[in-house]
Design a protein around this motif. Structure first.
Motif, PDB file in Angstrom:
ATOM      1  N   MET A   1       0.845  -1.173   0.000  1.00 39.59           N
ATOM      2  CA  MET A   1       0.000   0.000   0.000  1.00 39.59           C
ATOM      3  C   MET A   1       0.897   1.245   0.000  1.00 39.59           C
ATOM      4  O   MET A   1       1.953   1.257   0.614  1.00 39.59           O
ATOM      5  N   ILE A   2       0.429   2.274  -0.680  1.00 38.54           N
ATOM      6  CA  ILE A   2       1.131   3.557  -0.656  1.00 38.54           C
ATOM      7  C   ILE A   2       0.220   4.584   0.004  1.00 38.54           C
ATOM      8  O   ILE A   2      -1.007   4.489  -0.083  1.00 38.54           O
ATOM      9  N   GLU A  44       2.697  13.650  -9.913  1.00 42.21           N
ATOM     10  CA  GLU A  44       2.819  12.359 -10.598  1.00 42.21           C
ATOM     11  C   GLU A  44       4.159  11.675 -10.311  1.00 42.21           C
ATOM     12  O   GLU A  44       4.212  10.476 -10.049  1.00 42.21           O
ATOM     13  N   GLN A  45       5.239  12.435 -10.335  1.00 47.25           N
ATOM     14  CA  GLN A  45       6.569  11.862 -10.102  1.00 47.25           C
ATOM     15  C   GLN A  45       6.685  11.271  -8.694  1.00 47.25           C
ATOM     16  O   GLN A  45       7.264  10.204  -8.510  1.00 47.25           O
ATOM     17  N   GLU A  46       6.119  11.941  -7.698  1.00 42.86           N
ATOM     18  CA  GLU A  46       6.172  11.433  -6.322  1.00 42.86           C
ATOM     19  C   GLU A  46       5.376  10.142  -6.191  1.00 42.86           C
ATOM     20  O   GLU A  46       5.802   9.202  -5.518  1.00 42.86           O
ATOM     21  N   SER A  53       9.041   2.243  -4.763  1.00 43.81           N
ATOM     22  CA  SER A  53       9.476   1.862  -3.423  1.00 43.81           C
ATOM     23  C   SER A  53       8.626   0.715  -2.881  1.00 43.81           C
ATOM     24  O   SER A  53       9.149  -0.249  -2.306  1.00 43.81           O
ATOM     25  N   PHE A  54       7.315   0.788  -3.084  1.00 45.13           N
ATOM     26  CA  PHE A  54       6.399  -0.269  -2.650  1.00 45.13           C
ATOM     27  C   PHE A  54       6.738  -1.585  -3.344  1.00 45.13           C
ATOM     28  O   PHE A  54       6.819  -2.632  -2.703  1.00 45.13           O
ATOM     29  N   TYR A  55       6.950  -1.550  -4.653  1.00 49.28           N
ATOM     30  CA  TYR A  55       7.297  -2.755  -5.403  1.00 49.28           C
ATOM     31  C   TYR A  55       8.590  -3.370  -4.884  1.00 49.28           C
ATOM     32  O   TYR A  55       8.706  -4.589  -4.775  1.00 49.28           O
ATOM     33  N   ARG A  56       9.572  -2.536  -4.559  1.00 50.27           N
ATOM     34  CA  ARG A  56      10.828  -3.054  -4.006  1.00 50.27           C
ATOM     35  C   ARG A  56      10.603  -3.687  -2.636  1.00 50.27           C
ATOM     36  O   ARG A  56      11.187  -4.721  -2.325  1.00 50.27           O
ATOM     37  N   ASP A  57       9.769  -3.046  -1.815  1.00 50.98           N
ATOM     38  CA  ASP A  57       9.488  -3.568  -0.473  1.00 50.98           C
ATOM     39  C   ASP A  57       8.868  -4.953  -0.515  1.00 50.98           C
ATOM     40  O   ASP A  57       9.125  -5.782   0.351  1.00 50.98           O
ATOM     41  N   SER A  62      13.361  -6.501  -8.696  1.00 52.50           N
ATOM     42  CA  SER A  62      14.615  -7.008  -8.154  1.00 52.50           C
ATOM     43  C   SER A  62      15.587  -5.853  -7.946  1.00 52.50           C
ATOM     44  O   SER A  62      15.398  -4.760  -8.466  1.00 52.50           O
ATOM     45  N   LEU A  63      16.636  -6.102  -7.210  1.00 54.25           N
ATOM     46  CA  LEU A  63      17.664  -5.097  -7.011  1.00 54.25           C
ATOM     47  C   LEU A  63      18.378  -4.842  -8.322  1.00 54.25           C
ATOM     48  O   LEU A  63      18.508  -5.730  -9.164  1.00 54.25           O
TER      49      LEU A  63
END
Length: 73
Positions: A1-2, A44-46, A53-57, A62-63
């Motif tokens: 969630m964002i 939009e950029q934020e 960031s959510f997808y990485r969490d 992937s890294l």
């Protein structure tokens, strides 16, 4: 969630997995895969950065190459 903010200042959480389109009209409008639309204060950029960031969490992304942490084995 964002975490995002409605135009009236009220914060809310949005499941970023269901975001299909982000547009600026100039207000940032988020369209979900089910057709629901949300207008938010964040640019939009934020919103895009929060999604990344959510997808990485949750390990959807992937890294990047060269930034992997190696195990000491």
């Amino acid at each position: 969630m964002i975490q995002l903010t409605r135009l009236n200042g009220k914060p809310f959480s949005l499941n970023a997995l269901f975001i299909e389109v982000i547009e600026s009209f100039p207000d940032t409008t988020i369209t979900l895969t089910n057709g629901h639309k949300y207008v938010v204060k964040e640019p939009e950029q934020e919103v895009s950065q929060k999604i990344t960031s959510f997808y990485r969490d949750i390990n959807v992304l992937s890294l990047r190459k060269g930034s992997e942490v190696l195990d000491d084995e």
